[in-house]
Design a protein around this motif. Structure first.
Motif, PDB file in Angstrom:
ATOM      1  N   THR A  33     -11.804  30.553   9.545  1.00 42.87           N
ATOM      2  CA  THR A  33     -13.047  31.166   9.068  1.00 42.87           C
ATOM      3  C   THR A  33     -13.078  32.606   9.559  1.00 42.87           C
ATOM      4  O   THR A  33     -13.537  32.886  10.658  1.00 42.87           O
ATOM      5  CB  THR A  33     -14.274  30.398   9.605  1.00 42.87           C
ATOM      6  N   PRO A  34     -12.526  33.527   8.759  1.00 38.73           N
ATOM      7  CA  PRO A  34     -12.491  34.925   9.204  1.00 38.73           C
ATOM      8  C   PRO A  34     -13.896  35.538   9.242  1.00 38.73           C
ATOM      9  O   PRO A  34     -14.767  35.103   8.483  1.00 38.73           O
ATOM     10  CB  PRO A  34     -11.611  35.619   8.164  1.00 38.73           C
ATOM     11  N   PRO A  35     -14.105  36.532  10.112  1.00 35.35           N
ATOM     12  CA  PRO A  35     -15.403  37.204  10.145  1.00 35.35           C
ATOM     13  C   PRO A  35     -15.687  37.926   8.812  1.00 35.35           C
ATOM     14  O   PRO A  35     -14.766  38.207   8.051  1.00 35.35           O
ATOM     15  CB  PRO A  35     -15.262  38.212  11.291  1.00 35.35           C
ATOM     16  N   ALA A  36     -16.956  38.201   8.576  1.00 32.69           N
ATOM     17  CA  ALA A  36     -17.383  38.750   7.283  1.00 32.69           C
ATOM     18  C   ALA A  36     -16.758  40.110   6.969  1.00 32.69           C
ATOM     19  O   ALA A  36     -16.615  40.474   5.805  1.00 32.69           O
ATOM     20  CB  ALA A  36     -18.904  38.863   7.259  1.00 32.69           C
ATOM     21  N   ASP A  37     -16.370  40.869   8.020  1.00 32.66           N
ATOM     22  CA  ASP A  37     -15.818  42.203   7.738  1.00 32.66           C
ATOM     23  C   ASP A  37     -14.338  42.165   7.325  1.00 32.66           C
ATOM     24  O   ASP A  37     -13.741  43.208   7.080  1.00 32.66           O
ATOM     25  CB  ASP A  37     -16.050  43.139   8.939  1.00 32.66           C
ATOM     26  N   VAL A  38     -13.756  40.988   7.246  1.00 31.44           N
ATOM     27  CA  VAL A  38     -12.382  40.872   6.736  1.00 31.44           C
ATOM     28  C   VAL A  38     -12.463  40.833   5.210  1.00 31.44           C
ATOM     29  O   VAL A  38     -12.740  39.796   4.609  1.00 31.44           O
ATOM     30  CB  VAL A  38     -11.694  39.605   7.308  1.00 31.44           C
ATOM     31  N   ALA A  39     -12.243  42.008   4.588  1.00 32.45           N
ATOM     32  CA  ALA A  39     -12.526  42.138   3.156  1.00 32.45           C
ATOM     33  C   ALA A  39     -11.304  41.897   2.268  1.00 32.45           C
ATOM     34  O   ALA A  39     -11.427  41.340   1.187  1.00 32.45           O
ATOM     35  CB  ALA A  39     -13.094  43.527   2.867  1.00 32.45           C
ATOM     36  N   ASP A  40     -10.128  42.333   2.731  1.00 26.99           N
ATOM     37  CA  ASP A  40      -8.958  42.191   1.865  1.00 26.99           C
ATOM     38  C   ASP A  40      -7.806  41.496   2.602  1.00 26.99           C
ATOM     39  O   ASP A  40      -7.918  41.159   3.781  1.00 26.99           O
ATOM     40  CB  ASP A  40      -8.530  43.546   1.288  1.00 26.99           C
ATOM     41  N   VAL A  41      -6.712  41.272   1.865  1.00 36.64           N
ATOM     42  CA  VAL A  41      -5.582  40.522   2.425  1.00 36.64           C
ATOM     43  C   VAL A  41      -5.020  41.231   3.660  1.00 36.64           C
ATOM     44  O   VAL A  41      -4.706  40.585   4.665  1.00 36.64           O
ATOM     45  CB  VAL A  41      -4.477  40.318   1.364  1.00 36.64           C
ATOM     46  N   ALA A  42      -4.909  42.560   3.596  1.00 35.98           N
ATOM     47  CA  ALA A  42      -4.358  43.314   4.732  1.00 35.98           C
ATOM     48  C   ALA A  42      -5.207  43.114   5.984  1.00 35.98           C
ATOM     49  O   ALA A  42      -4.676  42.921   7.090  1.00 35.98           O
ATOM     50  CB  ALA A  42      -4.265  44.801   4.373  1.00 35.98           C
ATOM     51  N   ALA A  43      -6.522  43.137   5.823  1.00 31.76           N
ATOM     52  CA  ALA A  43      -7.419  42.928   6.961  1.00 31.76           C
ATOM     53  C   ALA A  43      -7.319  41.495   7.476  1.00 31.76           C
ATOM     54  O   ALA A  43      -7.389  41.243   8.684  1.00 31.76           O
ATOM     55  CB  ALA A  43      -8.860  43.252   6.557  1.00 31.76           C
ATOM     56  N   LEU A  44      -7.140  40.555   6.554  1.00 29.26           N
ATOM     57  CA  LEU A  44      -6.975  39.149   6.943  1.00 29.26           C
ATOM     58  C   LEU A  44      -5.706  38.986   7.785  1.00 29.26           C
ATOM     59  O   LEU A  44      -5.705  38.294   8.816  1.00 29.26           O
ATOM     60  CB  LEU A  44      -6.909  38.272   5.684  1.00 29.26           C
ATOM     61  N   ILE A  45      -4.629  39.649   7.355  1.00 33.80           N
ATOM     62  CA  ILE A  45      -3.360  39.577   8.093  1.00 33.80           C
ATOM     63  C   ILE A  45      -3.548  40.157   9.505  1.00 33.80           C
ATOM     64  O   ILE A  45      -3.091  39.568  10.491  1.00 33.80           O
ATOM     65  CB  ILE A  45      -2.243  40.301   7.313  1.00 33.80           C
ATOM     66  N   ASP A  46      -4.228  41.295   9.603  1.00 38.61           N
ATOM     67  CA  ASP A  46      -4.483  41.910  10.916  1.00 38.61           C
ATOM     68  C   ASP A  46      -5.276  40.952  11.813  1.00 38.61           C
ATOM     69  O   ASP A  46      -5.007  40.832  13.008  1.00 38.61           O
ATOM     70  CB  ASP A  46      -5.273  43.219  10.762  1.00 38.61           C
ATOM     71  N   TRP A  47      -6.248  40.281  11.222  1.00 41.68           N
ATOM     72  CA  TRP A  47      -7.081  39.351  11.985  1.00 41.68           C
ATOM     73  C   TRP A  47      -6.263  38.121  12.412  1.00 41.68           C
ATOM     74  O   TRP A  47      -6.324  37.678  13.562  1.00 41.68           O
ATOM     75  CB  TRP A  47      -8.302  38.949  11.153  1.00 41.68           C
ATOM     76  N   LEU A  48      -5.460  37.587  11.468  1.00 40.25           N
ATOM     77  CA  LEU A  48      -4.627  36.416  11.789  1.00 40.25           C
ATOM     78  C   LEU A  48      -3.622  36.729  12.896  1.00 40.25           C
ATOM     79  O   LEU A  48      -3.283  35.866  13.710  1.00 40.25           O
ATOM     80  CB  LEU A  48      -3.882  35.928  10.536  1.00 40.25           C
ATOM     81  N   ALA A  49      -3.145  37.982  12.938  1.00 40.75           N
ATOM     82  CA  ALA A  49      -2.131  38.388  13.920  1.00 40.75           C
ATOM     83  C   ALA A  49      -2.624  38.209  15.352  1.00 40.75           C
ATOM     84  O   ALA A  49      -1.812  38.092  16.284  1.00 40.75           O
ATOM     85  CB  ALA A  49      -1.714  39.832  13.673  1.00 40.75           C
ATOM     86  N   THR A  50      -3.935  38.165  15.535  1.00 43.57           N
ATOM     87  CA  THR A  50      -4.487  38.032  16.898  1.00 43.57           C
ATOM     88  C   THR A  50      -4.524  36.576  17.364  1.00 43.57           C
ATOM     89  O   THR A  50      -4.868  36.304  18.510  1.00 43.57           O
ATOM     90  CB  THR A  50      -5.929  38.594  16.949  1.00 43.57           C
ATOM     91  N   ARG A  51      -4.169  35.634  16.477  1.00 43.70           N
ATOM     92  CA  ARG A  51      -4.301  34.215  16.822  1.00 43.70           C
ATOM     93  C   ARG A  51      -3.247  33.701  17.796  1.00 43.70           C
ATOM     94  O   ARG A  51      -3.507  32.779  18.562  1.00 43.70           O
ATOM     95  CB  ARG A  51      -4.302  33.349  15.553  1.00 43.70           C
ATOM     96  N   SER A  52      -2.014  34.257  17.730  1.00 44.09           N
ATOM     97  CA  SER A  52      -0.957  33.810  18.653  1.00 44.09           C
ATOM     98  C   SER A  52       0.186  34.823  18.637  1.00 44.09           C
ATOM     99  O   SER A  52       0.246  35.685  17.751  1.00 44.09           O
ATOM    100  CB  SER A  52      -0.412  32.437  18.238  1.00 44.09           C
ATOM    101  N   ASP A  53       1.101  34.690  19.589  1.00 47.29           N
ATOM    102  CA  ASP A  53       2.289  35.548  19.608  1.00 47.29           C
ATOM    103  C   ASP A  53       3.132  35.322  18.349  1.00 47.29           C
ATOM    104  O   ASP A  53       3.738  36.249  17.825  1.00 47.29           O
ATOM    105  CB  ASP A  53       3.134  35.249  20.849  1.00 47.29           C
ATOM    106  N   GLY A  54       3.176  34.072  17.892  1.00 46.10           N
ATOM    107  CA  GLY A  54       3.935  33.745  16.680  1.00 46.10           C
ATOM    108  C   GLY A  54       3.370  34.459  15.461  1.00 46.10           C
ATOM    109  O   GLY A  54       4.112  35.033  14.659  1.00 46.10           O
ATOM    110  N   HIS A  55       2.039  34.441  15.329  1.00 49.77           N
ATOM    111  CA  HIS A  55       1.395  35.161  14.225  1.00 49.77           C
ATOM    112  C   HIS A  55       1.725  36.650  14.312  1.00 49.77           C
ATOM    113  O   HIS A  55       2.055  37.281  13.309  1.00 49.77           O
ATOM    114  CB  HIS A  55      -0.134  35.012  14.287  1.00 49.77           C
ATOM    115  N   ARG A  56       1.645  37.201  15.542  1.00 47.63           N
ATOM    116  CA  ARG A  56       1.892  38.635  15.711  1.00 47.63           C
ATOM    117  C   ARG A  56       3.321  38.974  15.284  1.00 47.63           C
ATOM    118  O   ARG A  56       3.564  39.966  14.585  1.00 47.63           O
ATOM    119  CB  ARG A  56       1.652  39.043  17.171  1.00 47.63           C
TER     120      ARG A  56
END
Lengths: 146, 83
Positions: B21-44
């Protein structure tokens, strides 16, 4: 008639060709892609995006039918594990005359390479590696943009 | 929102899919990827080079600046290599 198949089963070219020939057209063109054994490739594994793959191939076949007067378009893509020499993809088109059948067949295989969610992983010397996309494939697909 | 990963992106992330459930300010795919990257070292590691990433929103291929608002399923993967 559009026929799309994504399956781990071997591709039966004779059966696909026979189906295309029953579609009542004067010309049938086909392309068959085989797993290459270059650089000592031992096995090839195809991953795909179930659902989205079939949808992308269906859209591609529909766009070919909109562009050329086709009686039929068939796309069969194998997924899972394969060895060199095995068939990985089959594309076939049927039309009243050869030009439309040949052009549509080339269009389908060129666009399939860039527009459908498949990923190849090859094993060489016991080590697996993901195959990188080739710049030439994107160039081949863009020649149909005009 | 269901996120799917394929090929080496899936291997680096460590899972084939996850529900987020990404925060509301995640508007596009690129922002979603940036947000997902913070979830784990593997994501990063998977998302270190966005130029090597492609995406689909609700099973249709899109550019990384495509909006994700209301999307049910977003897939992130390397350039395709079929045929």
């Amino acid at each position: 008639m559009i026929r799309i198949t994504v399956s781990p089963d071997p591709i039966d070219v004779a059966a696909e060709l026979a189906r295309l020939e029953t579609d009542g057209a004067g010309a049938v063109a086909t392309f068959t892609g085989l797993v290459r054994g270059d650089d000592g490739v031992e096995t090839l594994e195809l991953e795909h995006y179930p659902g989205a793959t079939e949808r992308a191939l269906e859209q591609l076949a529909r766009s070919a039918c909109a562009r050329w007067p086709l009686a039929a378009a068939t796309i069969v893509h194998r997924v899972g594990a394969m060895t060199p020499g095995e068939r990985i993809v089959f594309v076939g088109t049927a039309s009243a005359h050869r030009a439309a059948a040949l052009e549509a067949c080339a269009y389908l295989i060129d666009r399939l390479k860039t527009d459908a969610p498949f990923w190849k992983r090859e094993t060489v010397g016991g080590a697996a590696r993901w195959v990188e996309a080739r710049a030439g494939d994107a160039t081949a697909a863009t020649r149909w943009e005009s | 929102m269901r996120i799917l990963y394929f090929a080496w992106v899936r291997e680096r992330v460590g899972v084939a899919e996850e529900e987020v459930t990404p925060p509301a300010d995640v508007a596009d795919v690129a922002a979603l990827i940036d947000w997902l990257a913070t979830r784990s070292d593997g994501h990063r590691a998977a998302f270190a080079d966005p130029a090597r990433l492609r995406a689909a929103v609700d099973q249709a291929f899109v550019a990384l600046d495509a909006p994700v608002a209301g999307a049910r399923e977003v897939a992130i993967f390397p350039p395709v290599t079929g045929g």
